[in-house]
Design an enzyme around this catalytic site. Sequence first.
Site, PDB file in Angstrom:
ATOM      1  N   LYS A 257      -1.989  -4.550  11.335  1.00  6.39           N
ATOM      2  CA  LYS A 257      -0.564  -4.872  11.193  1.00  6.39           C
ATOM      3  C   LYS A 257       0.242  -4.166  12.289  1.00  6.39           C
ATOM      4  O   LYS A 257       1.123  -4.760  12.909  1.00  6.39           O
ATOM      5  CB  LYS A 257      -0.068  -4.480   9.792  1.00  6.39           C
ATOM      6  CG  LYS A 257      -0.619  -5.410   8.717  1.00  6.39           C
ATOM      7  CD  LYS A 257      -0.387  -4.923   7.291  1.00  6.39           C
ATOM      8  CE  LYS A 257      -1.103  -5.848   6.304  1.00  6.39           C
ATOM      9  NZ  LYS A 257      -0.994  -5.439   4.907  1.00  6.39           N
TER      10      LYS A 257
ATOM     11  N   ASP B   1       6.675  -8.350   2.422  1.00  5.61           N
ATOM     12  CA  ASP B   1       5.439  -8.757   1.748  1.00  5.61           C
ATOM     13  C   ASP B   1       5.716  -9.866   0.724  1.00  5.61           C
ATOM     14  O   ASP B   1       4.801 -10.569   0.287  1.00  5.61           O
ATOM     15  CB  ASP B   1       4.852  -7.559   0.978  1.00  5.61           C
ATOM     16  CG  ASP B   1       3.586  -6.993   1.605  1.00  5.61           C
ATOM     17  OD1 ASP B   1       2.900  -7.727   2.341  1.00  5.61           O
ATOM     18  OD2 ASP B   1       3.294  -5.820   1.343  1.00  5.61           O
TER      19      ASP B   1
ATOM     20  N   GLN C 109       1.169  -0.442   1.551  1.00  5.41           N
ATOM     21  CA  GLN C 109      -0.163  -1.033   1.470  1.00  5.41           C
ATOM     22  C   GLN C 109      -0.761  -0.803   0.083  1.00  5.41           C
ATOM     23  O   GLN C 109      -0.737   0.310  -0.443  1.00  5.41           O
ATOM     24  CB  GLN C 109      -1.068  -0.431   2.564  1.00  5.41           C
ATOM     25  CG  GLN C 109      -2.426  -1.087   2.692  1.00  5.41           C
ATOM     26  CD  GLN C 109      -2.384  -2.518   3.189  1.00  5.41           C
ATOM     27  OE1 GLN C 109      -1.459  -2.921   3.877  1.00  5.41           O
ATOM     28  NE2 GLN C 109      -3.378  -3.300   2.831  1.00  5.41           N
TER      29      GLN C 109
HETATM   30  N1  GUN Z   1      -3.459  -5.083   0.294  1.00  6.56           N
HETATM   31  C1  GUN Z   1      -4.224  -6.165   0.587  1.00  6.56           C
HETATM   32  N2  GUN Z   1      -3.445  -7.148   1.106  1.00  6.56           N
HETATM   33  C2  GUN Z   1      -2.184  -6.667   1.135  1.00  6.56           C
HETATM   34  C3  GUN Z   1      -0.940  -7.211   1.581  1.00  6.56           C
HETATM   35  O1  GUN Z   1      -0.842  -8.347   2.036  1.00  6.56           O
HETATM   36  N3  GUN Z   1       0.140  -6.384   1.456  1.00  6.56           N
HETATM   37  C4  GUN Z   1       0.047  -5.139   0.956  1.00  6.56           C
HETATM   38  N4  GUN Z   1       1.166  -4.431   0.869  1.00  6.56           N
HETATM   39  N5  GUN Z   1      -1.087  -4.610   0.532  1.00  6.56           N
HETATM   40  C5  GUN Z   1      -2.195  -5.367   0.637  1.00  6.56           C
END
Ligand code: GUN
Length: 283
Positions: free
Chosen positions: A53, A120, A97
């Site tokens: 990311k 998100d 996350q």
């Molecule tokens: N954990 C696995 N996929 C994601 C996601 O798309 N966003 C977040 N915040 N955590 C994750």
Amino acid sequence: MTAQLIDGNALSRQLRAEVSQRVANLKARGITPGLAVILVGDDPASQVYVRNKVKACEDTGIHSVLEKYESSLSEAALLARVQALNHDPTIHGILVQLPLPAHIDAHKVIEAISPAKDVDGFHVASAGALMVGQPGFWPCTPYGCIKMLESIGYDLKGKHAVVIGRSNIVGKPMALMLLQRDATVTICHSRTADLKALTLQADVIVAAVGKRHVLTADMVKPGAVVLDVGMNRNDEGKLCGDVDFEGVRQVAGWITPVPGGVGPMTITMLMVNTLESAERSTG
Ligand code: GUN
């Protein structure tokens, strides 16, 4: 028949180039889009996701701040960080996350994020906005699936879409997005009585369960579009999806590979949401 591939890497490159251009336009007006990524603990998969990311931010010109904390971080301390970022004018997107350590209530943390910065799309306000068709942030993975369907010029109107999986971050929002585009939608899950009978009727199938070979060739109508959201490991440790790719590609009209399908699109849509949050902040 051999299905055509929907290449998530190629589509991501194209969309990220568009994001870069729009980021440059914003920067010319004195605004740099900013994303804060919070990682708590040392989950290896989360570390890889977070790194990807941050890298995508660097590639598109988005400012990123990565905050890493020990797994012992208290819930109160995390909530305080989220509050501070809510008020930070250089930050347009906040991503915590998941998963979080067991002593932290993930729902409480997500609800603490300002909906205006919820890139998100996990906040109940974002989910509600999607449900009623109001502007808000769409969760990145199903949003990426919609972009993949758009990229092949697929018109969902009147089509039967079957979503396998009912999670809050993929299955349920996916079903709502397909519905918003006038598909007839069926949501299947672990208690569905006859999955095959339903998938055989589908024009579009989205597999989002997190289990290998949930969808096999005998379950797919010839020519159907198959989107594979799964991220699993096979017996040799190789990345694979929920779909039996080699079998299903002989029947389907279109199919997304794993890796190189939906995965890169998730991060691409995070860049799109962060950019759009910055654009919205300008009024
Ligand atoms: N954990 C696995 N996929 C994601 C996601 O798309 N966003 C977040 N915040 N955590 C994750």
